[in-house]
Motif scaffolding. Sequence first.
Motif, PDB file in Angstrom:
ATOM      1  N   VAL A  58       0.822  -1.202   0.000  1.00  0.00           N
ATOM      2  CA  VAL A  58       0.000   0.000   0.000  1.00  0.00           C
ATOM      3  C   VAL A  58       0.866   1.265   0.000  1.00  0.00           C
ATOM      4  CG1 VAL A  58      -0.383   0.605   2.417  1.00  0.00           C
ATOM      5  CG2 VAL A  58      -2.294   0.638   0.821  1.00  0.00           C
ATOM      6  N   GLY A  62       1.794   5.886  -3.084  1.00  0.00           N
ATOM      7  CA  GLY A  62       2.148   7.301  -2.925  1.00  0.00           C
ATOM      8  C   GLY A  62       3.434   7.634  -3.661  1.00  0.00           C
ATOM      9  N   VAL A  63       4.423   6.746  -3.518  1.00  0.00           N
ATOM     10  CA  VAL A  63       5.724   6.990  -4.148  1.00  0.00           C
ATOM     11  C   VAL A  63       5.583   6.954  -5.674  1.00  0.00           C
ATOM     12  CG1 VAL A  63       8.028   6.034  -4.460  1.00  0.00           C
ATOM     13  CG2 VAL A  63       7.027   6.144  -2.172  1.00  0.00           C
ATOM     14  N   PHE A 107      -0.559   8.886 -13.226  1.00  0.00           N
ATOM     15  CA  PHE A 107      -0.635   9.716 -12.029  1.00  0.00           C
ATOM     16  C   PHE A 107      -1.996   9.528 -11.352  1.00  0.00           C
ATOM     17  CE2 PHE A 107      -2.148  13.840 -10.372  1.00  0.00           C
ATOM     18  CZ  PHE A 107      -1.269  14.009  -9.325  1.00  0.00           C
ATOM     19  N   MET A 111      -2.751   7.752  -7.840  1.00  0.00           N
ATOM     20  CA  MET A 111      -3.261   8.633  -6.794  1.00  0.00           C
ATOM     21  C   MET A 111      -4.561   8.061  -6.228  1.00  0.00           C
ATOM     22  SD  MET A 111      -4.178  12.672  -6.737  1.00  0.00           S
ATOM     23  CE  MET A 111      -4.908  12.597  -8.334  1.00  0.00           C
ATOM     24  N   HIS A 114      -3.818   5.167  -4.095  1.00  0.00           N
ATOM     25  CA  HIS A 114      -3.266   5.702  -2.850  1.00  0.00           C
ATOM     26  C   HIS A 114      -4.385   6.215  -1.948  1.00  0.00           C
ATOM     27  CE1 HIS A 114      -0.589   7.964  -0.203  1.00  0.00           C
ATOM     28  NE2 HIS A 114      -1.159   9.100  -0.546  1.00  0.00           N
ATOM     29  N   THR A 131      -3.040  15.735   7.057  1.00  0.00           N
ATOM     30  CA  THR A 131      -2.379  15.061   5.932  1.00  0.00           C
ATOM     31  C   THR A 131      -3.438  14.551   4.959  1.00  0.00           C
ATOM     32  OG1 THR A 131      -0.783  14.281   7.563  1.00  0.00           O
ATOM     33  CG2 THR A 131      -0.631  13.348   5.349  1.00  0.00           C
ATOM     34  N   VAL A 136      -6.797  15.316  -0.036  1.00  0.00           N
ATOM     35  CA  VAL A 136      -8.043  15.545  -0.758  1.00  0.00           C
ATOM     36  C   VAL A 136      -7.938  16.813  -1.610  1.00  0.00           C
ATOM     37  CG1 VAL A 136     -10.508  16.031  -0.529  1.00  0.00           C
ATOM     38  CG2 VAL A 136      -9.447  14.312   0.921  1.00  0.00           C
ATOM     39  N   LEU A 138      -5.246  17.951  -2.892  1.00  0.00           N
ATOM     40  CA  LEU A 138      -4.405  17.553  -4.024  1.00  0.00           C
ATOM     41  C   LEU A 138      -5.236  16.846  -5.089  1.00  0.00           C
ATOM     42  CD1 LEU A 138      -1.115  16.189  -2.453  1.00  0.00           C
ATOM     43  CD2 LEU A 138      -1.298  17.781  -4.348  1.00  0.00           C
ATOM     44  N   PHE A 139      -6.104  15.972  -4.634  1.00  0.00           N
ATOM     45  CA  PHE A 139      -6.965  15.228  -5.553  1.00  0.00           C
ATOM     46  C   PHE A 139      -7.826  16.198  -6.362  1.00  0.00           C
ATOM     47  CE2 PHE A 139     -11.077  12.783  -5.993  1.00  0.00           C
ATOM     48  CZ  PHE A 139     -10.625  11.908  -6.951  1.00  0.00           C
ATOM     49  N   VAL A 202       2.166  19.046  -2.917  1.00  0.00           N
ATOM     50  CA  VAL A 202       2.802  17.731  -2.763  1.00  0.00           C
ATOM     51  C   VAL A 202       3.928  17.828  -1.740  1.00  0.00           C
ATOM     52  CG1 VAL A 202       4.223  15.973  -3.894  1.00  0.00           C
ATOM     53  CG2 VAL A 202       2.165  16.808  -5.019  1.00  0.00           C
ATOM     54  N   ILE A 206       4.136  15.724   1.717  1.00  0.00           N
ATOM     55  CA  ILE A 206       5.250  14.847   2.086  1.00  0.00           C
ATOM     56  C   ILE A 206       5.860  15.299   3.421  1.00  0.00           C
ATOM     57  CG2 ILE A 206       7.490  13.926   1.363  1.00  0.00           C
ATOM     58  CD1 ILE A 206       5.059  13.120  -0.361  1.00  0.00           C
ATOM     59  N   GLY A 213       5.768  10.592  10.602  1.00  0.00           N
ATOM     60  CA  GLY A 213       6.002   9.179  10.370  1.00  0.00           C
ATOM     61  C   GLY A 213       4.700   8.515   9.970  1.00  0.00           C
ATOM     62  N   VAL A 215       1.475   6.099   9.912  1.00  0.00           N
ATOM     63  CA  VAL A 215       0.585   5.777  11.021  1.00  0.00           C
ATOM     64  C   VAL A 215       0.684   4.283  11.364  1.00  0.00           C
ATOM     65  CG1 VAL A 215      -1.476   5.175   9.675  1.00  0.00           C
ATOM     66  CG2 VAL A 215      -1.723   6.312  11.899  1.00  0.00           C
TER      67      VAL A 215
HETATM   68  C1  HEM Z   1      -0.475  14.250  -5.772  1.00  0.00           C
HETATM   69  C2  HEM Z   1      -1.046  13.323  -5.103  1.00  0.00           C
HETATM   70  C3  HEM Z   1      -0.424  12.631  -3.895  1.00  0.00           C
HETATM   71  C4  HEM Z   1       0.876  12.283  -3.665  1.00  0.00           C
HETATM   72  C5  HEM Z   1       2.066  12.509  -4.598  1.00  0.00           C
HETATM   73  C6  HEM Z   1       0.918  11.644  -2.384  1.00  0.00           C
HETATM   74  C7  HEM Z   1       2.063  11.112  -1.809  1.00  0.00           C
HETATM   75  C8  HEM Z   1       2.118  10.481  -0.572  1.00  0.00           C
HETATM   76  C9  HEM Z   1       3.234   9.752  -0.062  1.00  0.00           C
HETATM   77  C10 HEM Z   1       4.540   9.506  -0.798  1.00  0.00           C
HETATM   78  C11 HEM Z   1       2.914   9.318   1.191  1.00  0.00           C
HETATM   79  C12 HEM Z   1       3.781   8.461   2.113  1.00  0.00           C
HETATM   80  C13 HEM Z   1       3.189   7.096   2.357  1.00  0.00           C
HETATM   81  C14 HEM Z   1       2.825   6.330   1.136  1.00  0.00           C
HETATM   82  O1  HEM Z   1       3.601   6.330   0.167  1.00  0.00           O
HETATM   83  O2  HEM Z   1       1.734   5.748   1.121  1.00  0.00           O
HETATM   84  C15 HEM Z   1       1.581   9.799   1.477  1.00  0.00           C
HETATM   85  C16 HEM Z   1       0.906   9.601   2.661  1.00  0.00           C
HETATM   86  C17 HEM Z   1      -0.419   9.926   2.876  1.00  0.00           C
HETATM   87  N1  HEM Z   1      -1.309  10.378   1.922  1.00  0.00           N
HETATM   88 FE1  HEM Z   1      -0.817  11.027   0.070  1.00  0.00          FE
HETATM   89  N2  HEM Z   1      -0.337  11.643  -1.838  1.00  0.00           N
HETATM   90  C18 HEM Z   1      -1.185  12.224  -2.731  1.00  0.00           C
HETATM   91  C19 HEM Z   1      -2.553  12.359  -2.603  1.00  0.00           C
HETATM   92  C20 HEM Z   1      -3.269  11.930  -1.503  1.00  0.00           C
HETATM   93  C21 HEM Z   1      -4.699  11.817  -1.436  1.00  0.00           C
HETATM   94  C22 HEM Z   1      -5.640  12.102  -2.609  1.00  0.00           C
HETATM   95  C23 HEM Z   1      -5.014  11.396  -0.171  1.00  0.00           C
HETATM   96  C24 HEM Z   1      -6.361  11.107   0.441  1.00  0.00           C
HETATM   97  C25 HEM Z   1      -7.422  11.728   0.173  1.00  0.00           C
HETATM   98  C26 HEM Z   1      -3.793  11.251   0.559  1.00  0.00           C
HETATM   99  C27 HEM Z   1      -3.703  10.892   1.889  1.00  0.00           C
HETATM  100  C28 HEM Z   1      -2.545  10.517   2.530  1.00  0.00           C
HETATM  101  C29 HEM Z   1      -2.435  10.160   3.939  1.00  0.00           C
HETATM  102  C30 HEM Z   1      -3.575  10.178   4.972  1.00  0.00           C
HETATM  103  C31 HEM Z   1      -1.099   9.813   4.162  1.00  0.00           C
HETATM  104  C32 HEM Z   1      -0.487   9.403   5.512  1.00  0.00           C
HETATM  105  C33 HEM Z   1      -0.374   7.919   5.613  1.00  0.00           C
HETATM  106  C34 HEM Z   1       0.295   7.440   6.881  1.00  0.00           C
HETATM  107  O3  HEM Z   1       0.563   8.222   7.805  1.00  0.00           O
HETATM  108  O4  HEM Z   1       0.544   6.218   6.947  1.00  0.00           O
HETATM  109  N3  HEM Z   1      -2.740  11.558  -0.274  1.00  0.00           N
HETATM  110  N4  HEM Z   1       1.101  10.504   0.381  1.00  0.00           N
END
Ligand code: HEM
Lengths: 236, 318
Positions: A58, A62-63, A107, A111, A114, A131, A136, A138-139, A202, A206, A213, A215
């Motif tokens: 999972v 994100g990466v 992308f 996304m 993710h 976060t 959201v 970003l989406f 973004v 990050i 860290g 969750v």
């Molecule tokens: C441009 C779009 C996005 C990028 C590049 C991105 C990138 C990342 C990355 C690299 C992480 C680190 C953990 C992982 O790789 O899963 C992360 C964590 C997270 N992302 Fe995104 N994300 C994006 C969009 C979103 C969206 C649309 C949501 C939810 C609506 C979201 C919610 C979260 C949450 C809650 C975490 C924290 C997870 C944790 O603490 O374990 N992100 N994101």
Amino acid sequence: MSEASGLGSGTGTPPLAAGSSAEGEPGWTAAVRRRLDGRLPLEEVLPTRQPAFVGSWVYVFGVVTIAALVWVLVSGTVLAFMGSAWWHTSDLGHFFNSIHFWSVQMFFIFMVLHLWGQYWGAGWRDGRAKTWMVGVVLFLVSIVTAFTGYLIQQNFDSQWIAVNAKDAINATGLGGFFNVLNFGQMYGIHVMLFPIALTLLVVLHIVQVRSRGVVRPIGDPYVPDTGESASTGASQ
Amino acid sequence: MNGRRPKIDKTDYYRGIRMTPYDLIKEISIATVGILVAVLILSAVLSSPDIPSATIQAWAKSDPVDFVTTAASELAGQTTTAQYGPPYTTGSGSVQSIGPIEPQVWAGVHVAVNAPLDFVLQPLSQATVGDQTLASALTTFNNASAAQQQKWLATYNQALGSAKLVDNEVSVPSGDYGPVPVLMSRLLTLARSGGLDALLLTSEHFYQTDFSKPLLFLSDGGYFPGLAQAQDLTGSQWGMMNETGRYPGQAWLWLFTLWYQVPPIGSASNADLLVVVVMTVLSLGLLLVPFIPGLRDVPRWIPVHKLIWRQHYRSMTK
Ligand code: HEM
């Protein structure tokens, strides 16, 4: 010359120790540095050790979303540099347009995976709600960015999408300010404003993730240390 | 004031959890190269769509009757655009509201379009050079009373129902149309030459990037939607999210487009506004998931997380 060599010494102020977080110093600059330093030391930005559960598939999504975004930005930069007629008249241009097109599809696919991954893992727990919320945003920003991209293709699709989308935007009262029939306006928004906003968001996302860290898994919660040495046991 | 530290120290937060070596930069590098390879393959094999844009010239050439019918309706002020309402006109033909909530009206006219003038009379007056017949037809039309103009146009529009193409000209049974047939024939010639495409873009400025007028004119006719129909792009075919050909379009708009297929919403006269409201509410819901009881608990009730962290749970039970 003599002044320059005297900089930083002889003023009575002790030289800053490396890594100091401006402890106790007054002023806005010191406050900002304290904040940054406390939240995000370099070892947290670029960690070399992670909880074992980060091995789960999972975390790949994100990466990979970042990776796809990199190619969206690179191919988009080339398209923007060469000018808006290039890809209709040159094979190389068309190929770069294809790269842009498919990077965007990648992308979005990753996304959304993710997003669902974060939903089912409840990634907002333990103080990570912001976060999730930036995610959201970003989406939504990505959707508007892609939409403006479809509008500036300068082909039949752009015309059709513009003509159809205008009614929904006009109905909100925004049509006069965000005129999808105005190529120049959409071009500027797509090529400059939204990519910058997206990139900054973004980075913020990050930073949020790295500063806390990842969750803990559902069902294996963090239990605050009450001073007793016994731990929760479950994860021993 | 003391230096701020994270509220929960990470070594404390991860208490009881095994830490393993992890190479972030390596992972990002591999992902970046992997995506590039995938994208290069997709681009080389599948390319990307690029159906040439529709032009008023192509319209006038391939469906002159439709073009003239549309132009005559523009002149009569009876097209969708002519009666649209804000942001184009002061009318109300395409104004949507929910009860007393009418943001479209509140926002007002910002992209002013005067259909008879902008689409027909103005371009024609720019083409009068050396064309005495056109110049006097224009004068006759402009000097006539509004009632007289509408009478000519109404009879002409009716006659267009039985229009034929004779010598590549749109020909209608004879009748009292005043100067209208001359105006329409000249506009058709202008459009076929490509001149109308250009004239609809002009304003006081040298540089032009605003295609509002030609796009609105195109969208009033039958030719443009016909092209879209042929490409499976219309609303009943989930239009907005589709691409020409077999390419994926904006698939992420599926939820937005879905509502147009739901009868009470999709068939309403204010469907667009309703869909926007629904989507705004849903987006806010998504944004606030962490705070909405029920929504935020689903992941605990439906244990997809058992799959996500399977390894971890297995090691916990050991
Ligand atoms: C441009 C779009 C996005 C990028 C590049 C991105 C990138 C990342 C990355 C690299 C992480 C680190 C953990 C992982 O790789 O899963 C992360 C964590 C997270 N992302 Fe995104 N994300 C994006 C969009 C979103 C969206 C649309 C949501 C939810 C609506 C979201 C919610 C979260 C949450 C809650 C975490 C924290 C997870 C944790 O603490 O374990 N992100 N994101």
